[in-house]
Design a protein around this motif. Structure first.
Motif, PDB file in Angstrom:
ATOM      1  N   GLY A   1       0.820  -1.216   0.000  1.00  0.00           N
ATOM      2  CA  GLY A   1       0.000   0.000   0.000  1.00  0.00           C
ATOM      3  C   GLY A   1       0.850   1.261   0.000  1.00  0.00           C
ATOM      4  O   GLY A   1       0.534   2.249  -0.682  1.00  0.00           O
TER       5      GLY A   1
ATOM      6  N   ASN B   1      -6.606  -2.465  -0.781  1.00  0.00           N
ATOM      7  CA  ASN B   1      -5.348  -3.202  -0.597  1.00  0.00           C
ATOM      8  C   ASN B   1      -5.219  -3.845   0.781  1.00  0.00           C
ATOM      9  O   ASN B   1      -4.611  -4.903   0.918  1.00  0.00           O
TER      10      ASN B   1
ATOM     11  N   MET C   1      -7.266  -6.187  -3.906  1.00  0.00           N
ATOM     12  CA  MET C   1      -6.013  -6.914  -3.692  1.00  0.00           C
ATOM     13  C   MET C   1      -6.351  -8.259  -3.069  1.00  0.00           C
ATOM     14  O   MET C   1      -6.603  -8.387  -1.876  1.00  0.00           O
TER      15      MET C   1
END
Ligand SMILES: NC(=O)c1ccc[n+]([C@@H]2O[C@H](COP(=O)([O-])OP(=O)(O)OC[C@H]3O[C@@H](n4cnc5c(N)ncnc54)[C@H](OP(=O)(O)O)[C@@H]3O)[C@@H](O)[C@H]2O)c1
Length: 221
Positions: free
Chosen positions: A14, A77, A125
């Motif tokens: 991230g 993410n 993600m």
């Protein structure tokens, strides 16, 4: 210049995504629970702290703070990995991983959906470990189950958001050297971020709902 919102930006992939989107001239809203020194050092980033993806109140408060900001890219993410083999299965850990990795991104998407517009892109993600076809080593029950569930959510989102002109990418970053892998990964976070951003750039409504490796290959469900 795109408005990009990323979750889990204080470290790991991230943080690398945040740096790379800024470098290419995008405007980044970096969300986290607590900002790190490294995140604070990113010039030009808008940091939104106290954002826990398991907590709807914190996500609703974030949406309020963002007002009428349009999000061109929503990069979901944040995630966790906890070990969990059959011999020592901890059901609280399984549940926690489902809550953070599968429900958390969906919770975030629903909270921030009013800020998405025709042409916006959502990146989830996930992990190759969520692939059932690719599972040859077993184990990791909570993590595998949570990422497989996220893949299922991603496919439904790609169908449900298509009418609004919003595309969805379901992404595996590679085996990346971060705290999550105790820095054992064979890909560094910068390389992973470059590949992930290339997948988001290439994403269209026609390819929405595909499960990609950051290197561009399509992964099996
Ligand atoms: N590294 C790999 O090889 C690999 C492979 C496949 C998939 N992935 C996925 O890639 C993503 C990033 O992984 P990483 O390697 O960068 O891991 P990492 O270094 O452990 O970072 C995880 C990030 O998620 C955040 N996070 C965890 N729980 C959260 C919550 N409840 N609310 C908000 N933020 C939360 C963490 O924030 P805190 O600091 O506050 O905990 C941290 O910023 C994860 O979804 C992971 O499953 C990684």
């Amino acid at each position: 210049m795109a408005n990009v919102l990323i979750t889990g930006t204080n470290r790991g992939i991230g943080l690398a995504l945040t740096r790379h989107f800024i470098e290419q001239g995008d405007s980044v809203i970096a969300t986290c629970r607590k900002p790190s020194v490294e995140l604070r050092a990113c010039a030009g980033v808008r940091i939104e702290a106290e954002v826990d993806i398991t907590d709807s109140a914190s996500l609703d408060a974030l949406r309020e703070r963002l007002g009428r900001t349009r999000l061109d890219v929503l990069f979901l993410n944040a995630g966790i990995l906890e070990s969990g083999g059959l011999a020592d299965l901890d059901f609280e850990s399984v549940t926690r991983q489902l809550e953070v990795n599968a429900v958390g991104p969906l919770r975030t998407l629903v909270a921030l959906r009013p800020l998405l517009r025709r042409g916006s892109k959502v990146a989830l993600m996930t992990s190759r470990m969520g692939s059932i076809a690719d599972n040859t080593s077993g184990g990791s029950y909570g993590y595998r189950m949570s990422k497989a569930a996220l893949n299922a959510a991603g496919k439904s989102l790609s169908i449900d958001l298509a009418q609004q002109g919003i595309a969805v990418a379901i992404l595996h970053p590679g085996w990346v050297s971060t705290d999550m892998t105790r820095h054992s990964g064979n890909v560094d976070p910068d390389e992973a971020a470059r590949g992930l951003i290339a997948r988001v750039d290439a994403l269209t409504l026609e390819t929405s709902g595909t499960f990609w490796h950051a290197d561009g290959s399509v992964l099996p469900w």
